[in-house]
Enzyme design. Sequence first.
Site, PDB file in Angstrom:
ATOM      1  N   LEU A  28      29.403  46.721  33.769  1.00 36.93           N
ATOM      2  CA  LEU A  28      30.545  47.742  33.324  1.00 36.93           C
ATOM      3  C   LEU A  28      31.869  46.939  33.542  1.00 36.93           C
ATOM      4  O   LEU A  28      31.854  46.701  34.756  1.00 36.93           O
ATOM      5  CB  LEU A  28      30.559  49.087  33.811  1.00 36.93           C
ATOM      6  CG  LEU A  28      31.410  50.071  33.358  1.00 36.93           C
ATOM      7  CD1 LEU A  28      31.028  51.530  34.061  1.00 36.93           C
ATOM      8  CD2 LEU A  28      32.873  50.108  33.356  1.00 36.93           C
ATOM      9  N   SER A  29      32.831  46.660  32.537  1.00 39.24           N
ATOM     10  CA  SER A  29      33.943  45.892  33.020  1.00 39.24           C
ATOM     11  C   SER A  29      34.710  46.493  33.810  1.00 39.24           C
ATOM     12  O   SER A  29      34.824  47.538  34.168  1.00 39.24           O
ATOM     13  CB  SER A  29      34.764  45.613  31.560  1.00 39.24           C
ATOM     14  OG  SER A  29      34.011  45.169  30.715  1.00 39.24           O
ATOM     15  N   GLN A  30      35.546  45.597  34.767  1.00 40.79           N
ATOM     16  CA  GLN A  30      36.457  45.892  35.616  1.00 40.79           C
ATOM     17  C   GLN A  30      37.601  46.818  35.032  1.00 40.79           C
ATOM     18  O   GLN A  30      38.099  46.120  34.005  1.00 40.79           O
ATOM     19  CB  GLN A  30      37.218  44.579  36.257  1.00 40.79           C
ATOM     20  CG  GLN A  30      38.164  44.659  37.453  1.00 40.79           C
ATOM     21  CD  GLN A  30      38.823  43.684  37.811  1.00 40.79           C
ATOM     22  OE1 GLN A  30      38.574  42.544  37.019  1.00 40.79           O
ATOM     23  NE2 GLN A  30      39.837  43.534  38.462  1.00 40.79           N
TER      24      GLN A  30
END
Length: 224
Positions: free
Chosen positions: A70-72
């Site tokens: 899950l992207s930052q």
Amino acid sequence: MNRSTDIAGIGMTSQRTRERLVARLVEQGITNIAVLDTMRNMPRHLFLDEAMAHRAYEDTALPIGYQQTLSQPYIVARMTELLVEGRSPGRVLEIGSGSGYQSAILARLVDEVYALERIKPLLMAARKRMRQLKIRNVQMRHGDGYEGWASQGPFDGILSAAAPEQVPQELLQQLAPGGRLVMPVGGREQSLVVIEHTGAGFERREVEAVRFVPLVPGISNGTP
Ligand code: SAH
């Protein structure tokens, strides 16, 4: 609108924790108020497995299985801001929807989101989250981002969370005049690239160094 209250009501969803995250995004240079508000109100913990959920409001990428992340939050905010800056896109193609977090953020800021994900179980879980959150303007398909989604194009925006070595021509062809593409490009060294379709041609600029998972050709049912 605060959709979290009826869903959890536990410590990690507390307004204070989320305010801290938003304050951090501001410190890092995110200025778009609509983007910041959307991030503040989105329950990021619902996009993670229970074992990871307590870390949901840290500004860091987190594992979602199948060797994906899950992207930052910072990069989600940055890419979204770049996509919507100065306009309000109608149709947006999202590549590599993963958990669906970026899809959900986009859904609040644009008219229609068309999301592609190559790993089937991730796609199924993300679809379920869209239903849970009553997000109805996201369509998700098990498909290959290199091909885009021509039948739904052309798109006012294209955003990818996985990096090809070069921007696929196919995607440029699906960008509407006046449209904008935001995607990481490169191998070991990647930069965040913004391409505008001016009508007369394409204008490209590189925004900052980034690190994303690679855009992998083809689709997968998730079994090794
Ligand atoms: N925004 C997502 C990021 C997931 S990581 C999130 O926050 O959860 C990037 C995703 O791109 C992974 O789920 C990966 O499976 C997907 N991906 C990689 N190559 C792809 C391709 N060719 N087509 C579609 N999705 C792809």
